[in-house]
Design a protein around this motif. Sequence first.
Motif, PDB file in Angstrom:
ATOM      1  N   ALA A 273       2.633   2.393  13.205  1.00 25.07           N
ATOM      2  CA  ALA A 273       1.443   1.645  12.781  1.00 25.07           C
ATOM      3  C   ALA A 273       1.429   1.450  11.267  1.00 25.07           C
ATOM      4  O   ALA A 273       1.147   0.345  10.778  1.00 25.07           O
ATOM      5  CB  ALA A 273       0.179   2.372  13.232  1.00 25.07           C
ATOM      6  N   ALA A 274       1.758   2.489  10.517  1.00 24.22           N
ATOM      7  CA  ALA A 274       1.743   2.403   9.050  1.00 24.22           C
ATOM      8  C   ALA A 274       2.808   1.436   8.530  1.00 24.22           C
ATOM      9  O   ALA A 274       2.547   0.637   7.626  1.00 24.22           O
ATOM     10  CB  ALA A 274       1.937   3.792   8.445  1.00 24.22           C
TER      11      ALA A 274
ATOM     12  N   GLU B 256       6.592  -3.352  15.999  1.00 22.92           N
ATOM     13  CA  GLU B 256       5.306  -3.382  16.704  1.00 22.92           C
ATOM     14  C   GLU B 256       5.454  -3.228  18.221  1.00 22.92           C
ATOM     15  O   GLU B 256       4.525  -2.788  18.882  1.00 22.92           O
ATOM     16  CB  GLU B 256       4.557  -4.680  16.394  1.00 22.92           C
TER      17      GLU B 256
ATOM     18  N   SER C 224       4.155  -1.013  10.289  1.00 24.80           N
ATOM     19  CA  SER C 224       3.760  -2.347  10.759  1.00 24.80           C
ATOM     20  C   SER C 224       2.743  -2.990   9.826  1.00 24.80           C
ATOM     21  O   SER C 224       2.862  -4.172   9.475  1.00 24.80           O
ATOM     22  CB  SER C 224       3.171  -2.271  12.170  1.00 24.80           C
ATOM     23  N   GLU C 225       1.744  -2.227   9.417  1.00 23.53           N
ATOM     24  CA  GLU C 225       0.724  -2.754   8.500  1.00 23.53           C
ATOM     25  C   GLU C 225       1.354  -3.244   7.198  1.00 23.53           C
ATOM     26  O   GLU C 225       1.001  -4.314   6.692  1.00 23.53           O
ATOM     27  CB  GLU C 225      -0.310  -1.665   8.184  1.00 23.53           C
ATOM     28  N   ARG C 226       2.258  -2.476   6.653  1.00 26.30           N
ATOM     29  CA  ARG C 226       2.878  -2.822   5.376  1.00 26.30           C
ATOM     30  C   ARG C 226       3.817  -4.019   5.520  1.00 26.30           C
ATOM     31  O   ARG C 226       3.872  -4.873   4.648  1.00 26.30           O
ATOM     32  CB  ARG C 226       3.592  -1.601   4.803  1.00 26.30           C
TER      33      ARG C 226
ATOM     34  N   GLU D  80       0.836  -1.198   0.000  1.00 24.10           N
ATOM     35  CA  GLU D  80       0.000   0.000   0.000  1.00 24.10           C
ATOM     36  C   GLU D  80       0.876   1.255   0.000  1.00 24.10           C
ATOM     37  O   GLU D  80       1.886   1.326   0.723  1.00 24.10           O
ATOM     38  CB  GLU D  80      -0.898  -0.015   1.240  1.00 24.10           C
TER      39      GLU D  80
ATOM     40  N   ALA E 227       1.647  -7.165   5.870  1.00 25.42           N
ATOM     41  CA  ALA E 227       1.083  -7.545   4.573  1.00 25.42           C
ATOM     42  C   ALA E 227       2.143  -8.204   3.698  1.00 25.42           C
ATOM     43  O   ALA E 227       1.885  -9.237   3.052  1.00 25.42           O
ATOM     44  CB  ALA E 227       0.498  -6.318   3.874  1.00 25.42           C
TER      45      ALA E 227
END
Length: 156
Positions: free
Chosen positions: A104-105, A151, A107-109, A90, A112
């Motif tokens: 957070a951003a 994280e 970590s999400e990537r 993303e 994924a």
Amino acid sequence: MPVRGLNDNALAASVAELNARLADMIALRLALKQAHWNVKGPNFIAIHELFDAVHSRLAGHEDILAERVQILGGVALGTVEAVSGAATVEAYPTDLVADRDHVAAISERMAALGGKVRKAIETASEAGDEGTMDIFVALSRALDKDLWFIESHLGG
């Protein structure tokens, strides 16, 4: 000359998967630099340095992916144009500042990408390409460890 013992379908599957994950790795590394340059907050120095260290570790894995593409007789696709068209990570927001938001951003990537690498392990295994599978297994472990480091800054 490509690796002997792998059929053309296995070679094509592995090269495609390696290039797909290479594009994602480059996109993630650029996101890490964006975060590294722009993070602010009470945990600035720890997160700033962590993002830079993760960025460096990922670069080593990128090289391994690209070199494996070459070993298999393919062409490693790492230009900005190739990555822009192929990356599935993303897009990283350019308006983040707060350390927690960056953590957070990223970590999400990373999570994924970890999932995509685990699927790449399956693809390489099904193709009968244990060498490529091993590379993806090592990358999966590295991503999981770095994700754990990042994280941990989100707390409980």
